[in-house]
Write an enzyme that holds these catalytic residues in place. Structure first.
Site, PDB file in Angstrom:
ATOM      1  N   CYS A 218       4.233 -58.327  21.970  1.00  0.00           N
ATOM      2  CA  CYS A 218       3.811 -58.743  23.307  1.00  0.00           C
ATOM      3  C   CYS A 218       3.257 -60.152  23.209  1.00  0.00           C
ATOM      4  O   CYS A 218       2.403 -60.426  22.364  1.00  0.00           O
ATOM      5  CB  CYS A 218       2.757 -57.788  23.854  1.00  0.00           C
ATOM      6  SG  CYS A 218       2.129 -58.314  25.451  1.00  0.00           S
TER       7      CYS A 218
ATOM      8  N   ARG B  60      14.018 -55.823  26.518  1.00  0.00           N
ATOM      9  CA  ARG B  60      12.883 -56.391  27.264  1.00  0.00           C
ATOM     10  C   ARG B  60      11.683 -56.613  26.334  1.00  0.00           C
ATOM     11  O   ARG B  60      11.327 -57.736  26.029  1.00  0.00           O
ATOM     12  CB  ARG B  60      12.527 -55.466  28.438  1.00  0.00           C
ATOM     13  CG  ARG B  60      11.565 -56.068  29.454  1.00  0.00           C
ATOM     14  CD  ARG B  60      10.128 -56.067  29.034  1.00  0.00           C
ATOM     15  NE  ARG B  60       9.606 -54.715  28.755  1.00  0.00           N
ATOM     16  CZ  ARG B  60       8.414 -54.486  28.217  1.00  0.00           C
ATOM     17  NH1 ARG B  60       7.616 -55.499  27.877  1.00  0.00           N
ATOM     18  NH2 ARG B  60       8.006 -53.256  27.958  1.00  0.00           N
ATOM     19  N   ASP B  61      11.089 -55.532  25.840  1.00  0.00           N
ATOM     20  CA  ASP B  61       9.865 -55.672  25.035  1.00  0.00           C
ATOM     21  C   ASP B  61      10.187 -56.423  23.748  1.00  0.00           C
ATOM     22  O   ASP B  61       9.384 -57.221  23.254  1.00  0.00           O
ATOM     23  CB  ASP B  61       9.303 -54.280  24.708  1.00  0.00           C
ATOM     24  CG  ASP B  61       7.801 -54.285  24.466  1.00  0.00           C
ATOM     25  OD1 ASP B  61       7.228 -55.372  24.327  1.00  0.00           O
ATOM     26  OD2 ASP B  61       7.210 -53.198  24.408  1.00  0.00           O
TER      27      ASP B  61
ATOM     28  N   ASN C 160       7.924 -52.730  18.707  1.00  0.00           N
ATOM     29  CA  ASN C 160       7.848 -51.273  18.888  1.00  0.00           C
ATOM     30  C   ASN C 160       8.395 -50.591  17.652  1.00  0.00           C
ATOM     31  O   ASN C 160       9.136 -51.185  16.874  1.00  0.00           O
ATOM     32  CB  ASN C 160       8.738 -50.849  20.065  1.00  0.00           C
ATOM     33  CG  ASN C 160       8.284 -51.444  21.362  1.00  0.00           C
ATOM     34  OD1 ASN C 160       8.674 -52.551  21.690  1.00  0.00           O
ATOM     35  ND2 ASN C 160       7.449 -50.734  22.072  1.00  0.00           N
TER      36      ASN C 160
ATOM     37  N   HIS D 107       4.587 -45.037  23.922  1.00  0.00           N
ATOM     38  CA  HIS D 107       5.129 -46.396  23.710  1.00  0.00           C
ATOM     39  C   HIS D 107       4.316 -47.027  22.571  1.00  0.00           C
ATOM     40  O   HIS D 107       3.277 -47.629  22.789  1.00  0.00           O
ATOM     41  CB  HIS D 107       4.964 -47.179  25.022  1.00  0.00           C
ATOM     42  CG  HIS D 107       5.425 -48.590  24.978  1.00  0.00           C
ATOM     43  ND1 HIS D 107       6.629 -49.012  25.509  1.00  0.00           N
ATOM     44  CD2 HIS D 107       4.849 -49.708  24.498  1.00  0.00           C
ATOM     45  CE1 HIS D 107       6.768 -50.302  25.355  1.00  0.00           C
ATOM     46  NE2 HIS D 107       5.697 -50.767  24.740  1.00  0.00           N
TER      47      HIS D 107
ATOM     48  N   HIS E 135       3.722 -49.489  19.446  1.00  0.00           N
ATOM     49  CA  HIS E 135       4.037 -50.634  18.590  1.00  0.00           C
ATOM     50  C   HIS E 135       3.600 -50.224  17.183  1.00  0.00           C
ATOM     51  O   HIS E 135       2.652 -49.462  17.011  1.00  0.00           O
ATOM     52  CB  HIS E 135       3.326 -51.887  19.102  1.00  0.00           C
ATOM     53  CG  HIS E 135       3.951 -52.417  20.362  1.00  0.00           C
ATOM     54  ND1 HIS E 135       4.773 -53.502  20.377  1.00  0.00           N
ATOM     55  CD2 HIS E 135       3.914 -51.966  21.633  1.00  0.00           C
ATOM     56  CE1 HIS E 135       5.209 -53.715  21.614  1.00  0.00           C
ATOM     57  NE2 HIS E 135       4.697 -52.788  22.407  1.00  0.00           N
TER      58      HIS E 135
END
Ligand code: HMG
Ligand code: MG
Length: 300
Positions: free
Chosen positions: A240, A15-16, A249, A207, A209
């Site tokens: 993002c 996803r990310d 990430n 979380h 990055h």
């Protein structure tokens, strides 16, 4: 506080990671990636999102991705849902766990989800009610917990306000997103010192990055506070779309390698994880962002 003996790795690469890749990745390749991660022993995977497909076209096929996945009760396949419409789409795909996402800063909230922080929390309420009615677990994210690409630095007090709202509405966990990767161990210590006055460490996740190369140090510092859930992305994929200079990430391979060295178990087979990272990187036609994977391939 003693450091945890095991850590739950939340794999957000599908996803990310993939939401920010300009190269088109087919539905079949996304499904292969997720099956590869399951094969490596990853037990929690954020496999897609149900957002406006015009905002994030890379995730437009999430329903087909979920339809193609083989899973067991031991594996959680979750999706990001910004509102009731996204939640309903997720339910049509048979998903058992979703995540809502808010921001600690107004600038990012506007750019990412087109509303104020307060409006975003109001939008989550019908979603949370529907999730309660249907027995669906909801994770909460807070973006920009240290810095915002639009508003500058963010205080722990701002993060605390949003985290309390997410817990009050029923999120079982809040993941602290350093969306632009500016945070250092000092920032995270100050943030956790503040949040842990009212919340317990088992309700928080990290979380990070890795834009400024601080992610592993931040995770390490947070382990000392008892944080035992860490989000990461295989091969360090992504970023993002609404935080342009943010890199992906922290790489899952690097987190697993570090934790292994610290004697902390994750249940993940590092060699298999590296293989999964190599194959998605070659599919995308770019080098892996995992230091561990690079070192291993140089040594081979
Ligand atoms: P909006 O424009 O304010 O919403 O978007 P709206 O209700 O006015 O709807 C506009 C259009 O979107 C309508 O379609 C809706 O039907 C449609 P139209 O009538 O124009 O044809 N729509 C939807 N379609 C499908 N699924 C939905 C949905 N909702 C509305 N769920 C919205 C608000 C939040 C929907 C929009 O801004 C959006 O989708 N943004 C995408 C945000 C996103 O995915 N960002 C990346 C993920 S967040 C992230 O990466 C950070 C994180 O990793 C943590 C960190 O690192 O910090 C989690
Ligand atoms: Mg993120």
């Amino acid at each position: 506080m003693t450091i945890p003996q095991s850590v739950k790795l939340v794999e957000v690469g599908p996803r990310d990671g993939l939401q920010n890749e300009s190269a088109a990745v087919s539905t079949a390749d996304k499904i292969n990636l997720i099956h590869g991660l399951i094969g490596a022993g990853v037990s929690y995977i954020e496999a897609g999102s149900f957002v406006n497909p015009r905002s994030v076209p890379q995730m437009a096929d999430s329903d087909q991705v979920f339809a193609g996945l083989r899973s067991t009760d031991a594996i959680t396949l979750a999706a990001l849902t910004p509102n009731l419409k996204g939640f309903e789409r997720a339910m049509e795909s048979g998903i058992k766990e979703v995540a809502v996402f808010a921001s600690a800063s107004e600038g990012f909230s506007q750019k990412n989800i087109n509303c104020t922080i307060a409006e975003s929390l109001t939008r989550f309420e019908p979603l949370m009610q529907a999730a309660r009615d249907q027995g669906v677990a909801v994770r909460g994210y807070i973006s920009c917990v240290v810095g915002c690409p639009y508003d500058g630095m963010v205080t722990p007090q701002q993060v605390d306000l949003v985290s309390r709202a997410l817990f009050d509405m029923g999120c079982y966990e809040v993941s602290l997103g350093d969306t632009i990767g500016v945070g250092t161990a000092g920032h995270f210590k100050r943030l956790l010192d503040h949040l842990l006055l009212r919340t317990s460490a088992d309700k928080l996740a990290l979380h990070c990055h890795d834009t400024y190369g601080q992610a592993l140090a931040n995770i390490c510092a947070s382990l000392e506070y008892g944080i035992a859930t860490v989000d990461a992305s295989v091969a360090g994929l992504g970023g993002c779309p609404y935080a342009l200079n943010a890199t992906g990430n922290v790489a899952s391979e690097d987190v697993v390698y570090m934790l292994k060295g610290m004697g902390i178990s994750t249940g993940i087979d590092l060699d298999k994880l590296i293989e999964v990272g190599q194959s998605i990187s070659s599919l995308l036609g770019k080098p892996t962002n995992s230091h561990v994977a690079r070192a291993r391939s140089n040594a081979a």
